[in-house]
Design a protein around this motif. Structure first.
Motif, PDB file in Angstrom:
ATOM      1  N   LYS A   1      -2.662  -5.105  51.145  1.00 56.58           N
ATOM      2  CA  LYS A   1      -3.007  -5.975  50.028  1.00 56.58           C
ATOM      3  C   LYS A   1      -3.903  -7.148  50.438  1.00 56.58           C
ATOM      4  O   LYS A   1      -4.496  -7.817  49.593  1.00 56.58           O
ATOM      5  N   GLY A   2      -3.985  -7.416  51.730  1.00 53.31           N
ATOM      6  CA  GLY A   2      -4.865  -8.472  52.214  1.00 53.31           C
ATOM      7  C   GLY A   2      -4.378  -9.879  51.967  1.00 53.31           C
ATOM      8  O   GLY A   2      -5.174 -10.826  51.911  1.00 53.31           O
ATOM      9  N   VAL A   3      -3.069 -10.060  51.827  1.00 48.00           N
ATOM     10  CA  VAL A   3      -2.505 -11.398  51.597  1.00 48.00           C
ATOM     11  C   VAL A   3      -2.348 -12.124  52.931  1.00 48.00           C
ATOM     12  O   VAL A   3      -1.686 -11.630  53.845  1.00 48.00           O
ATOM     13  N   ARG A   4      -2.957 -13.275  53.041  1.00 53.30           N
ATOM     14  CA  ARG A   4      -2.885 -14.072  54.270  1.00 53.30           C
ATOM     15  C   ARG A   4      -2.113 -15.364  54.030  1.00 53.30           C
ATOM     16  O   ARG A   4      -2.188 -15.955  52.945  1.00 53.30           O
ATOM     17  N   VAL A   5      -1.389 -15.798  55.052  1.00 48.79           N
ATOM     18  CA  VAL A   5      -0.641 -17.055  54.987  1.00 48.79           C
ATOM     19  C   VAL A   5      -1.383 -18.109  55.799  1.00 48.79           C
ATOM     20  O   VAL A   5      -1.763 -17.865  56.947  1.00 48.79           O
ATOM     21  N   VAL A   6      -1.577 -19.268  55.205  1.00 44.65           N
ATOM     22  CA  VAL A   6      -2.283 -20.375  55.858  1.00 44.65           C
ATOM     23  C   VAL A   6      -1.337 -21.569  55.940  1.00 44.65           C
ATOM     24  O   VAL A   6      -0.629 -21.872  54.972  1.00 44.65           O
ATOM     25  N   LYS A   7      -1.339 -22.241  57.099  1.00 47.85           N
ATOM     26  CA  LYS A   7      -0.457 -23.392  57.331  1.00 47.85           C
ATOM     27  C   LYS A   7      -1.299 -24.637  57.606  1.00 47.85           C
ATOM     28  O   LYS A   7      -1.481 -25.040  58.755  1.00 47.85           O
ATOM     29  N   PRO A   8      -1.815 -25.269  56.560  1.00 47.10           N
ATOM     30  CA  PRO A   8      -2.733 -26.396  56.747  1.00 47.10           C
ATOM     31  C   PRO A   8      -2.151 -27.575  57.515  1.00 47.10           C
ATOM     32  O   PRO A   8      -2.889 -28.300  58.199  1.00 47.10           O
ATOM     33  N   LEU A   9      -0.832 -27.797  57.395  1.00 50.40           N
ATOM     34  CA  LEU A   9      -0.244 -28.977  58.034  1.00 50.40           C
ATOM     35  C   LEU A   9      -0.306 -28.902  59.560  1.00 50.40           C
ATOM     36  O   LEU A   9      -0.124 -29.926  60.223  1.00 50.40           O
ATOM     37  N   ASN A  10      -0.577 -27.727  60.111  1.00 53.04           N
ATOM     38  CA  ASN A  10      -0.739 -27.609  61.563  1.00 53.04           C
ATOM     39  C   ASN A  10      -2.124 -28.033  62.023  1.00 53.04           C
ATOM     40  O   ASN A  10      -2.379 -28.101  63.225  1.00 53.04           O
ATOM     41  N   HIS A  11      -3.008 -28.338  61.080  1.00 51.89           N
ATOM     42  CA  HIS A  11      -4.398 -28.645  61.435  1.00 51.89           C
ATOM     43  C   HIS A  11      -4.794 -30.081  61.127  1.00 51.89           C
ATOM     44  O   HIS A  11      -5.948 -30.457  61.324  1.00 51.89           O
ATOM     45  N   ILE A  12      -3.855 -30.870  60.649  1.00 50.69           N
ATOM     46  CA  ILE A  12      -4.132 -32.273  60.328  1.00 50.69           C
ATOM     47  C   ILE A  12      -2.992 -33.133  60.870  1.00 50.69           C
ATOM     48  O   ILE A  12      -1.916 -32.624  61.168  1.00 50.69           O
ATOM     49  N   PRO A  13      -3.214 -34.436  61.014  1.00 50.31           N
ATOM     50  CA  PRO A  13      -2.091 -35.304  61.388  1.00 50.31           C
ATOM     51  C   PRO A  13      -1.032 -35.274  60.292  1.00 50.31           C
ATOM     52  O   PRO A  13      -1.345 -35.559  59.132  1.00 50.31           O
ATOM     53  N   PHE A  14       0.180 -34.907  60.641  1.00 51.83           N
ATOM     54  CA  PHE A  14       1.259 -34.842  59.656  1.00 51.83           C
ATOM     55  C   PHE A  14       2.514 -35.427  60.280  1.00 51.83           C
ATOM     56  O   PHE A  14       3.100 -34.861  61.206  1.00 51.83           O
ATOM     57  N   TYR A  15       2.897 -36.591  59.789  1.00 52.77           N
ATOM     58  CA  TYR A  15       4.091 -37.267  60.269  1.00 52.77           C
ATOM     59  C   TYR A  15       5.021 -37.452  59.081  1.00 52.77           C
ATOM     60  O   TYR A  15       4.621 -38.028  58.049  1.00 52.77           O
ATOM     61  N   LYS A  16       6.234 -36.986  59.214  1.00 52.68           N
ATOM     62  CA  LYS A  16       7.150 -36.863  58.084  1.00 52.68           C
ATOM     63  C   LYS A  16       7.304 -38.163  57.287  1.00 52.68           C
ATOM     64  O   LYS A  16       7.119 -38.176  56.070  1.00 52.68           O
ATOM     65  N   GLU A  17       7.648 -39.259  57.967  1.00 51.38           N
ATOM     66  CA  GLU A  17       7.901 -40.515  57.247  1.00 51.38           C
ATOM     67  C   GLU A  17       6.635 -41.032  56.580  1.00 51.38           C
ATOM     68  O   GLU A  17       6.666 -41.496  55.431  1.00 51.38           O
TER      69      GLU A  17
ATOM     70  N   THR B   1       7.809 -34.369  68.952  1.00 52.58           N
ATOM     71  CA  THR B   1       6.507 -34.736  68.386  1.00 52.58           C
ATOM     72  C   THR B   1       6.338 -36.246  68.256  1.00 52.58           C
ATOM     73  O   THR B   1       5.405 -36.723  67.599  1.00 52.58           O
ATOM     74  N   GLY B   2       7.238 -37.013  68.887  1.00 53.64           N
ATOM     75  CA  GLY B   2       7.080 -38.453  68.979  1.00 53.64           C
ATOM     76  C   GLY B   2       7.387 -39.231  67.715  1.00 53.64           C
ATOM     77  O   GLY B   2       6.949 -40.371  67.557  1.00 53.64           O
ATOM     78  N   GLN B   3       8.170 -38.648  66.817  1.00 51.61           N
ATOM     79  CA  GLN B   3       8.472 -39.320  65.552  1.00 51.61           C
ATOM     80  C   GLN B   3       9.869 -39.929  65.522  1.00 51.61           C
ATOM     81  O   GLN B   3      10.223 -40.615  64.555  1.00 51.61           O
ATOM     82  N   LEU B   4      10.665 -39.671  66.548  1.00 53.09           N
ATOM     83  CA  LEU B   4      12.039 -40.167  66.609  1.00 53.09           C
ATOM     84  C   LEU B   4      12.433 -40.279  68.073  1.00 53.09           C
ATOM     85  O   LEU B   4      12.155 -39.366  68.862  1.00 53.09           O
ATOM     86  N   SER B   5      13.080 -41.373  68.432  1.00 50.36           N
ATOM     87  CA  SER B   5      13.536 -41.496  69.815  1.00 50.36           C
ATOM     88  C   SER B   5      14.821 -40.698  70.010  1.00 50.36           C
ATOM     89  O   SER B   5      15.578 -40.489  69.057  1.00 50.36           O
ATOM     90  N   ARG B   6      15.060 -40.273  71.234  1.00 54.67           N
ATOM     91  CA  ARG B   6      16.282 -39.525  71.508  1.00 54.67           C
ATOM     92  C   ARG B   6      17.508 -40.393  71.249  1.00 54.67           C
ATOM     93  O   ARG B   6      18.532 -39.915  70.733  1.00 54.67           O
ATOM     94  N   ALA B   7      17.422 -41.685  71.589  1.00 56.19           N
ATOM     95  CA  ALA B   7      18.557 -42.592  71.366  1.00 56.19           C
ATOM     96  C   ALA B   7      18.887 -42.696  69.883  1.00 56.19           C
ATOM     97  O   ALA B   7      20.058 -42.644  69.487  1.00 56.19           O
ATOM     98  N   ASP B   8      17.856 -42.827  69.054  1.00 58.03           N
ATOM     99  CA  ASP B   8      18.091 -42.895  67.608  1.00 58.03           C
ATOM    100  C   ASP B   8      18.652 -41.575  67.078  1.00 58.03           C
ATOM    101  O   ASP B   8      19.525 -41.564  66.187  1.00 58.03           O
ATOM    102  N   ALA B   9      18.165 -40.454  67.618  1.00 57.34           N
ATOM    103  CA  ALA B   9      18.661 -39.148  67.184  1.00 57.34           C
ATOM    104  C   ALA B   9      20.137 -38.987  67.516  1.00 57.34           C
ATOM    105  O   ALA B   9      20.916 -38.448  66.714  1.00 57.34           O
ATOM    106  N   LEU B  10      20.534 -39.459  68.683  1.00 62.27           N
ATOM    107  CA  LEU B  10      21.938 -39.376  69.082  1.00 62.27           C
ATOM    108  C   LEU B  10      22.817 -40.224  68.160  1.00 62.27           C
ATOM    109  O   LEU B  10      23.943 -39.838  67.830  1.00 62.27           O
ATOM    110  N   GLU B  11      22.303 -41.375  67.755  1.00 63.18           N
ATOM    111  CA  GLU B  11      23.054 -42.211  66.812  1.00 63.18           C
ATOM    112  C   GLU B  11      23.203 -41.516  65.467  1.00 63.18           C
ATOM    113  O   GLU B  11      24.277 -41.510  64.864  1.00 63.18           O
ATOM    114  N   LYS B  12      22.113 -40.914  65.000  1.00 63.10           N
ATOM    115  CA  LYS B  12      22.139 -40.242  63.703  1.00 63.10           C
ATOM    116  C   LYS B  12      23.064 -39.036  63.712  1.00 63.10           C
ATOM    117  O   LYS B  12      23.825 -38.801  62.769  1.00 63.10           O
ATOM    118  N   ILE B  13      23.021 -38.233  64.780  1.00 60.44           N
ATOM    119  CA  ILE B  13      23.801 -36.999  64.819  1.00 60.44           C
ATOM    120  C   ILE B  13      25.292 -37.306  64.963  1.00 60.44           C
ATOM    121  O   ILE B  13      26.146 -36.466  64.629  1.00 60.44           O
TER     122      ILE B  13
END
Length: 384
Positions: A237-253, A305-317
Motif C-alpha cells: 500500500k506504500g504507507v510510510r511512517v514519519v517521526k518529525p520530532l526526531n529531527h528537531i529540538p524537542f524538550y518535553k517541558e 537526554t539531559g532533561q532531568l537529573s538522576r537525583a530529581d528522578a530518584l526523588e520523583k520515583i
C-alpha cells in the motif's frame, strides 16, 4: 495490597539512569551502567540529529508529502491523543512545515475531558480537520475485561491496538501515503521491557486472550496485526511512517509550555496520564500487582537526554504515581465502567500474575520479521 517482587534477582539499579532489576533481563557493565544507557550512547545518539542537520534530513520527506498530497484535501494523517507528543507534532506539521494533515482520533471509551479539550483547542486554533473513530463500547469493554481476567500486565493492549489498527486501516483505505507520529527519542529512548508492556500489535495474542475470557464477537473492533502494517501496508500500500520530532529540538517541558502559551493547552501530571484508564494502568495496576513502574523508563529517557537529573528522578520515583484519594476514585470508576464491583476488581488484582508467554503469541515471527526488515535496511538495528 503489597507490592509484588517481579523476580528473585538481588536488587540493583543503574548508576547512570534509574532502570533497575524490576526488569528481569537488565544487565550492567563494569561501571554499573545498564544496557539501556549503553544502547543510547552506542546506537541511538550517533544516529540522532535533533538540530539543523536533522531538519535538513527531514525536508526531502516533507516535500515528498506535499507532492503526494497535491489535489487532495489532506497530504498526511496524524493520530492524536491529546498528550504532548501527538499535540506537538500536530502543531509543527501545520505551523513549521506547512503540511495539511487530517487529524485522526480514536475514541475507545476512556477519553478524559482534559484530552478532549486539548484536541479541540489544537483543531480550532490551527484550522485543521478532525476525523474521530468511535470504537463500539460493548466490544471494547468485553476485550478490556478479557485482558483483566487474563491477569497480564499489558491490560492497555485493547486500547493501544484499537488506536494503531484504526489509523493504519484508515490510511490504507483512503490512500494516505504518510502517517506522522509523535514517537521520539527525546522522551522515549529507554523502551519499556516486553514483560512490562508487550506488543499491542500481536493480533494472535489479542485473539487468544479474547477467545479464553471474552463473551462478545469482535465484529467491528479495529484489528491489524504487526505483519499487516509493517509489511503489507508498507510495501504493497506504500504507507510510510514519519517521526518529525526526531529531527528537531524537542524538550518535553518546553514543548508543553509552548502548547500552553499558544493554545491554552492543559498540562497533565505524567506521560500518558491524559487517559484516566492509562493513569490507573500505569500508576496502580502495574506497580501494585507486578512491581513494574513505567515512570522508571520515562524518567530514565529524560535523564539520558539531559532533561532531568538522576537525583530529581530518584526523588520523583520514590513518591506514589498519584494520591491515595485519586487511586480510590479511579479504582471505583474503572470497576463501574467495566460493569464490575470494586470487590470484583480487587479479586482480579489479587489473582495469579501471568505474562504474555502464558498465551499464544507471535514473538518468534515478530523477531524473524524484525531481522528481515533490518537486513533490507527498512528498520535500524537498535536493540531494546
Amino acid at each position: 495490597m503489597q507490592n509484588k517482587t517481579p523476580n528473585n534477582r538481588p536488587y540493583a539499579i543503574c548508576s547512570n539512569c534509574i532502570m533497575d532489576t524490576s526488569d528481569s533481563n537488565i544487565f550492567f557493565d563494569e561501571r554499573g551502567w545498564c544496557d539501556y544507557c549503553n544502547n543510547y550512547h552506542n546506537n541511538i545518539l550517533p544516529n540522532w540529529h535533533p538540530d539543523e542537520r536533522g531538519e535538513q534530513e527531514l525536508l526531502p520527506t516533507i516535500e515528498a508529502i506535499k507532492r503526494e498530497g497535491k489535489g487532495r484535501d489532506h497530504d498526511c494523517l496524524i493520530g492524536i491523543s491529546g498528550g504532548v507528543d501527538s499535540s506537538y507534532v500536530t502543531y509543527i506539521a501545520k505551523e513549521k512545515f506547512g503540511l495539511r494533515p487530517l487529524i485522526f482520533h480514536v475514541d475507545a471509551g476512556w477519553n478524559s475531558q482534559q484530552a478532549v479539550n486539548n484536541i479541540e483547542k489544537l483543531i480550532d486554533n490551527l484550522g485543521l480537520d478532525l476525523h474521530t473513530e468511535v470504537v463500539n463500547w460493548e466490544e471494547m469493554k468485553d476485550l478490556q475485561l478479557a485482558f483483566f481476567k487474563a491477569q497480564v500486565p499489558h491490560i492497555d493492549t485493547p486500547q493501544d491496538h484499537a488506536f494503531f489498527a484504526a489509523m493504519y486501516n484508515f490510511a490504507a483505505k483512503y490512500k494516505f501515503k504518510y502517517i506522522l507520529t509523535g514517537a521520539n527519542y527525546s522522551s522515549e529512548c529507554v523502551r519499556e521491557p516486553l514483560e512490562w508492556h508487550y506488543h499491542a500489535s500481536d493480533l494472535r495474542q489479542l485473539l487468544d486472550i479474547h477467545s479464553k475470557f471474552g463473551k462478545h464477537p469482535l465484529r467491528t473492533f479495529p484489528l491489524a496485526d504487526i505483519f499487516k502494517y509493517k509489511l503489507y501496508y508498507r510495501f504493497i500500500k506504500g504507507v510510510r511512517v514519519v517521526k518529525p520530532l526526531n529531527h528537531i529540538p524537542f524538550y518535553k517541558e518546553a514543548a508543553m509550555d509552548e502548547l500552553v502559551d499558544r493554545f491554552g493547552w492543559q498540562k497533565y501530571a505524567h506521560k500518558h496520564y491524559e487517559s484516566r484508564f492509562t493513569r490507573f494502568y500505569e500508576g496502580y495496576w502495574l506497580p501494585t500487582k507486578f512491581g513494574y513502574d513505567k515512570r522508571r523508563a520515562h524518567f530514565s529517557s529524560l535523564i539520558l537526554t539531559g532533561q532531568l537529573s538522576r537525583a530529581d528522578a530518584l526523588e520523583k520515583i520514590a513518591l506514589p504515581a498519584y494520591s491515595e484519594e485519586t487511586i480510590a476514585e479511579d479504582f471505583e470508576y474503572i470497576a463501574t465502567k467495566l460493569d464490575l464491583t470494586v470487590e470484583e476488581l480487587k479479586a482480579i488484582m489479587a489473582g495469579p500474575n501471568k505474562t504474555y508467554r502464558d498465551y499464544k503469541n507471535a514473538m518468534t515471527f515478530i523477531d524473524l520479521g524484525t531481522k528481515v526488515l533490518r537486513a533490507v535496511g527498512v528498520q535500524r538495528a537498535i536493540i531494546r
